[in-house]
Design a protein around this motif. Structure first.
Motif, PDB file in Angstrom:
ATOM      1  N   TYR A   1       0.833  -1.196   0.000  1.00  0.00           N
ATOM      2  CA  TYR A   1       0.000   0.000   0.000  1.00  0.00           C
ATOM      3  C   TYR A   1       0.868   1.246   0.000  1.00  0.00           C
ATOM      4  O   TYR A   1       1.789   1.382   0.812  1.00  0.00           O
ATOM      5  CB  TYR A   1      -0.919   0.029   1.221  1.00  0.00           C
ATOM      6  CG  TYR A   1      -1.746   1.298   1.287  1.00  0.00           C
ATOM      7  CD1 TYR A   1      -2.840   1.478   0.449  1.00  0.00           C
ATOM      8  CD2 TYR A   1      -1.407   2.327   2.163  1.00  0.00           C
ATOM      9  CE1 TYR A   1      -3.584   2.649   0.488  1.00  0.00           C
ATOM     10  CE2 TYR A   1      -2.150   3.498   2.209  1.00  0.00           C
ATOM     11  CZ  TYR A   1      -3.239   3.655   1.365  1.00  0.00           C
ATOM     12  OH  TYR A   1      -3.966   4.813   1.396  1.00  0.00           O
ATOM     13  N   LEU A   2       0.556   2.180  -0.923  1.00  0.00           N
ATOM     14  CA  LEU A   2       1.311   3.419  -1.012  1.00  0.00           C
ATOM     15  C   LEU A   2       0.429   4.493  -1.646  1.00  0.00           C
ATOM     16  O   LEU A   2      -0.064   4.323  -2.767  1.00  0.00           O
ATOM     17  CB  LEU A   2       2.578   3.220  -1.846  1.00  0.00           C
ATOM     18  CG  LEU A   2       3.492   4.433  -2.053  1.00  0.00           C
ATOM     19  CD1 LEU A   2       4.054   4.909  -0.714  1.00  0.00           C
ATOM     20  CD2 LEU A   2       4.618   4.108  -3.024  1.00  0.00           C
ATOM     21  N   ASN A   3       0.212   5.578  -0.914  1.00  0.00           N
ATOM     22  CA  ASN A   3      -0.490   6.758  -1.439  1.00  0.00           C
ATOM     23  C   ASN A   3      -1.835   6.425  -2.091  1.00  0.00           C
ATOM     24  O   ASN A   3      -2.118   6.829  -3.225  1.00  0.00           O
ATOM     25  CB  ASN A   3       0.407   7.488  -2.451  1.00  0.00           C
ATOM     26  CG  ASN A   3       1.687   8.007  -1.836  1.00  0.00           C
ATOM     27  OD1 ASN A   3       1.732   8.316  -0.646  1.00  0.00           O
ATOM     28  ND2 ASN A   3       2.741   8.094  -2.636  1.00  0.00           N
ATOM     29  N   GLY A   4      -2.660   5.666  -1.383  1.00  0.00           N
ATOM     30  CA  GLY A   4      -4.010   5.398  -1.867  1.00  0.00           C
ATOM     31  C   GLY A   4      -4.114   4.305  -2.902  1.00  0.00           C
ATOM     32  O   GLY A   4      -5.178   4.138  -3.521  1.00  0.00           O
ATOM     33  N   ALA A   5      -3.045   3.539  -3.110  1.00  0.00           N
ATOM     34  CA  ALA A   5      -3.066   2.471  -4.115  1.00  0.00           C
ATOM     35  C   ALA A   5      -2.392   1.221  -3.567  1.00  0.00           C
ATOM     36  O   ALA A   5      -1.514   1.301  -2.702  1.00  0.00           O
ATOM     37  CB  ALA A   5      -2.370   2.918  -5.397  1.00  0.00           C
ATOM     38  N   LEU A   6      -2.807   0.070  -4.090  1.00  0.00           N
ATOM     39  CA  LEU A   6      -2.143  -1.202  -3.806  1.00  0.00           C
ATOM     40  C   LEU A   6      -1.338  -1.600  -5.030  1.00  0.00           C
ATOM     41  O   LEU A   6      -1.807  -1.464  -6.172  1.00  0.00           O
ATOM     42  CB  LEU A   6      -3.162  -2.285  -3.465  1.00  0.00           C
ATOM     43  CG  LEU A   6      -3.776  -2.184  -2.072  1.00  0.00           C
ATOM     44  CD1 LEU A   6      -4.987  -3.095  -1.945  1.00  0.00           C
ATOM     45  CD2 LEU A   6      -2.744  -2.535  -0.998  1.00  0.00           C
ATOM     46  N   ILE A   7      -0.123  -2.101  -4.807  1.00  0.00           N
ATOM     47  CA  ILE A   7       0.810  -2.357  -5.904  1.00  0.00           C
ATOM     48  C   ILE A   7       1.292  -3.802  -5.849  1.00  0.00           C
ATOM     49  O   ILE A   7       1.667  -4.308  -4.792  1.00  0.00           O
ATOM     50  CB  ILE A   7       2.015  -1.395  -5.829  1.00  0.00           C
ATOM     51  CG1 ILE A   7       1.524   0.061  -5.767  1.00  0.00           C
ATOM     52  CG2 ILE A   7       2.938  -1.591  -7.026  1.00  0.00           C
ATOM     53  CD1 ILE A   7       2.633   1.059  -5.487  1.00  0.00           C
ATOM     54  N   TRP A   8       1.257  -4.461  -7.013  1.00  0.00           N
ATOM     55  CA  TRP A   8       1.793  -5.807  -7.175  1.00  0.00           C
ATOM     56  C   TRP A   8       2.749  -5.841  -8.362  1.00  0.00           C
ATOM     57  O   TRP A   8       2.646  -5.008  -9.271  1.00  0.00           O
ATOM     58  CB  TRP A   8       0.684  -6.824  -7.449  1.00  0.00           C
ATOM     59  CG  TRP A   8      -0.184  -7.201  -6.301  1.00  0.00           C
ATOM     60  CD1 TRP A   8      -0.008  -8.238  -5.425  1.00  0.00           C
ATOM     61  CD2 TRP A   8      -1.409  -6.575  -5.906  1.00  0.00           C
ATOM     62  NE1 TRP A   8      -1.032  -8.285  -4.521  1.00  0.00           N
ATOM     63  CE2 TRP A   8      -1.915  -7.276  -4.788  1.00  0.00           C
ATOM     64  CE3 TRP A   8      -2.134  -5.481  -6.382  1.00  0.00           C
ATOM     65  CZ2 TRP A   8      -3.087  -6.935  -4.150  1.00  0.00           C
ATOM     66  CZ3 TRP A   8      -3.307  -5.116  -5.748  1.00  0.00           C
ATOM     67  CH2 TRP A   8      -3.773  -5.836  -4.641  1.00  0.00           C
ATOM     68  N   SER A   9       3.639  -6.833  -8.361  1.00  0.00           N
ATOM     69  CA  SER A   9       4.496  -7.068  -9.531  1.00  0.00           C
ATOM     70  C   SER A   9       4.096  -8.381 -10.183  1.00  0.00           C
ATOM     71  O   SER A   9       3.424  -9.222  -9.571  1.00  0.00           O
ATOM     72  CB  SER A   9       5.974  -7.108  -9.133  1.00  0.00           C
ATOM     73  OG  SER A   9       6.215  -8.178  -8.239  1.00  0.00           O
ATOM     74  N   GLY A  10       4.504  -8.570 -11.422  1.00  0.00           N
ATOM     75  CA  GLY A  10       4.177  -9.792 -12.143  1.00  0.00           C
ATOM     76  C   GLY A  10       4.848  -9.799 -13.499  1.00  0.00           C
ATOM     77  O   GLY A  10       5.953  -9.275 -13.659  1.00  0.00           O
ATOM     78  N   HIS A  11       4.170 -10.338 -14.497  1.00  0.00           N
ATOM     79  CA  HIS A  11       4.753 -10.472 -15.827  1.00  0.00           C
ATOM     80  C   HIS A  11       3.643 -10.525 -16.863  1.00  0.00           C
ATOM     81  O   HIS A  11       2.476 -10.757 -16.552  1.00  0.00           O
ATOM     82  CB  HIS A  11       5.620 -11.732 -15.911  1.00  0.00           C
ATOM     83  CG  HIS A  11       4.877 -12.970 -15.514  1.00  0.00           C
ATOM     84  ND1 HIS A  11       4.189 -13.739 -16.421  1.00  0.00           N
ATOM     85  CD2 HIS A  11       4.671 -13.545 -14.310  1.00  0.00           C
ATOM     86  CE1 HIS A  11       3.612 -14.746 -15.779  1.00  0.00           C
ATOM     87  NE2 HIS A  11       3.888 -14.646 -14.505  1.00  0.00           N
ATOM     88  N   HIS A  12       4.014 -10.334 -18.104  1.00  0.00           N
ATOM     89  CA  HIS A  12       3.044 -10.348 -19.190  1.00  0.00           C
ATOM     90  C   HIS A  12       2.917 -11.713 -19.847  1.00  0.00           C
ATOM     91  O   HIS A  12       1.997 -11.934 -20.627  1.00  0.00           O
ATOM     92  CB  HIS A  12       3.415  -9.313 -20.251  1.00  0.00           C
ATOM     93  CG  HIS A  12       3.180  -7.906 -19.809  1.00  0.00           C
ATOM     94  ND1 HIS A  12       1.931  -7.390 -19.590  1.00  0.00           N
ATOM     95  CD2 HIS A  12       4.055  -6.894 -19.528  1.00  0.00           C
ATOM     96  CE1 HIS A  12       2.027  -6.129 -19.214  1.00  0.00           C
ATOM     97  NE2 HIS A  12       3.305  -5.795 -19.160  1.00  0.00           N
ATOM     98  N   TYR A  13       3.840 -12.613 -19.570  1.00  0.00           N
ATOM     99  CA  TYR A  13       3.764 -13.927 -20.199  1.00  0.00           C
ATOM    100  C   TYR A  13       2.585 -14.713 -19.645  1.00  0.00           C
ATOM    101  O   TYR A  13       2.249 -14.651 -18.468  1.00  0.00           O
ATOM    102  CB  TYR A  13       5.050 -14.726 -19.957  1.00  0.00           C
ATOM    103  CG  TYR A  13       6.202 -14.278 -20.817  1.00  0.00           C
ATOM    104  CD1 TYR A  13       6.079 -14.232 -22.201  1.00  0.00           C
ATOM    105  CD2 TYR A  13       7.402 -13.906 -20.250  1.00  0.00           C
ATOM    106  CE1 TYR A  13       7.137 -13.825 -22.993  1.00  0.00           C
ATOM    107  CE2 TYR A  13       8.469 -13.503 -21.029  1.00  0.00           C
ATOM    108  CZ  TYR A  13       8.328 -13.459 -22.405  1.00  0.00           C
ATOM    109  OH  TYR A  13       9.369 -13.052 -23.174  1.00  0.00           O
ATOM    110  N   MET A  14       1.997 -15.522 -20.515  1.00  0.00           N
ATOM    111  CA  MET A  14       0.878 -16.355 -20.079  1.00  0.00           C
ATOM    112  C   MET A  14       1.370 -17.579 -19.333  1.00  0.00           C
ATOM    113  O   MET A  14       0.647 -18.164 -18.552  1.00  0.00           O
ATOM    114  CB  MET A  14       0.041 -16.785 -21.291  1.00  0.00           C
ATOM    115  CG  MET A  14      -0.579 -15.613 -22.037  1.00  0.00           C
ATOM    116  SD  MET A  14      -1.781 -14.745 -21.024  1.00  0.00           S
ATOM    117  CE  MET A  14      -3.136 -15.905 -21.099  1.00  0.00           C
ATOM    118  N   SER A  15       2.556 -18.027 -19.608  1.00  0.00           N
ATOM    119  CA  SER A  15       3.065 -19.236 -18.973  1.00  0.00           C
ATOM    120  C   SER A  15       4.280 -18.886 -18.135  1.00  0.00           C
ATOM    121  O   SER A  15       5.393 -18.806 -18.621  1.00  0.00           O
ATOM    122  CB  SER A  15       3.432 -20.291 -20.018  1.00  0.00           C
ATOM    123  OG  SER A  15       3.907 -21.457 -19.383  1.00  0.00           O
TER     124      SER A  15
END
Length: 384
Positions: free
Chosen positions: A224-238
């Motif tokens: 949580y930072l400045n009114g938002a929740l943040i996650w990381s990930g990737h664009h690949y389907m697999s």
């Protein structure tokens, strides 16, 4: 002639409220018994907000940063949870780690998913009893300072094989605390399920559009930072087929007011690596850490100008720790020192001298993690 009796001096209610707002929660909980007007004042939503502002102002940088310890209780399904400030850990490491007092107890299938404004959000899991019976989870909100705890939220159901990652934060525009759950189906393409949102005090989970990227099912909960929740990930389907190729690494924030997504700029990571980069929070700024060339730990910080700066690039040789064991940076401490959490120890590292100044061993029956948002408050865990 009889001298006139003068009435004792009185303080205006506004001045009394201002004075009381600087006191710790423990004192205020006792002072509710002084008189009805004080009890009413301390429970007033405007006073709660004032006290929260004063608490945030006087806490400064380090005092509200804490390390949480979860200690398993032998032969039970419970664990005891306690915490300490980073200052306490550095000044009295042995005493802090080995003390047995606890703030509360938790079932082993419960865990904290975030803290804000003095509230801690927990998620609990209840396993289905058969193949046709889905697992279900619930959330509770707890204020340790006032010792008040909300009832369980309505159940969130999901099949046993599906992982869930959560986030807990605050929408300042509506003054609402929210929990967000990302549900993902473990199949070849990692197709996401609808994202669920729970408003504290409501009676249902709502669906919002699916998450635009694909977080690892093993990723940590949202930051949580400045009114938002943040996650990381990737664009690949697999994900499993492309675990070492992070040129499609992505960071997405969810605005809790509009409940819309924004993809953020990513730092110039040098890959490949067997480990996915991880998000963290340092000095109220978003950070990304990763392993470079299998030999160095690198930390990037996202600035107010929306650009990335490399804060740390340190060899594992200097840290004297296996490269897979470094979990996160806890804080910048003093002049040129950095506090880091390793798998089984906390170390204080001197960036100027490139050496470890302090090493605190964590017993194997304790799991610890940082809590970077906690301050004492009078905020109610029951919602508006």
């Amino acid at each position: 002639m009889q001298p006139q009796c003068q009435s004792p001096p009185t303080l205006h209610d506004e001045l009394i409220g201002n004075i009381l707002s600087w006191l710790p929660v423990k004192s205020l909980m006792r002072f509710r018994c002084v008189c009805k007007s004080w009890k009413s004042l301390i429970s007033d939503p405007q006073f709660v907000k004032l006290h929260l502002r004063q608490s945030s102002a006087k806490n400064g940088d380090l005092p509200h940063l804490r390390l949480v310890f979860e200690r398993k209780i032998d032969n039970t399904d419970n664990k005891i949870v306690s915490s300490c400030s980073y200052n306490e850990l550095i000044e009295n490491p042995t005493t802090v780690v080995n003390r047995q007092n606890s703030n509360f107890r938790l079932k082993n299938k419960c865990r904290a998913i975030g803290t804000y404004n003095g509230l801690i959000s927990f998620v609990g899991v209840e396993l289905g009893e058969g193949k046709e019976d889905e697992d279900r989870c619930w959330v509770r909100f707890w204020n340790p300072a006032t010792r008040s705890k909300s009832p369980k939220t309505p159940y969130l159901y999901h099949p046993e094989i599906e992982p869930v990652t959560f986030g807990f934060g605050y929408d300042p525009s509506s003054e609402t605390y929210k929990v967000v759950a990302l549900l993902f189906s473990v199949d070849d393409d990692y197709h996401p399920h609808p994202v669920k949102v729970y408003n504290m005090g409501s009676d249902n989970w709502r669906s919002i559009p699916v998450f635009p990227i694909f977080p690892s099912p093993f990723c940590s909960d949202g930051i949580y930072l400045n009114g938002a929740l943040i996650w990381s990930g990737h664009h690949y389907m697999s994900h499993l087929d492309r675990a070492g190729d992070w040129d499609k690494f992505a960071i997405v924030s969810l605005d809790l007011a509009t409940e819309t997504y924004t993809e953020l700029l990513v730092p110039p990571l040098e890959m490949p690596s067997a480990l996915m980069p991880s998000l963290d929070l340092l000095r109220d700024c978003l950070c990304v850490s990763h392993v470079k060339n299998r030999t160095h730990f690198v930390l990037w910080q996202f600035g107010v100008d929306k650009s990335w700066t490399c804060l740390l690039n340190v060899s594992y040789e200097y840290l004297s720790t296996p490269r897979h064991s470094l979990r996160c940076v806890l804080c910048m401490y003093g002049n040129g020192n950095i506090l880091m959490l390793i798998e089984d120890e906390v170390i204080l590292y001197d960036l100027t001298e490139n050496r470890v100044e302090l090493r605190v061993e964590i017993p194997t029956n304790i799991y610890c993690y940082p809590d970077k948002n906690y301050i004492e408050s009078l905020v109610s865990p029951y919602g508006n």
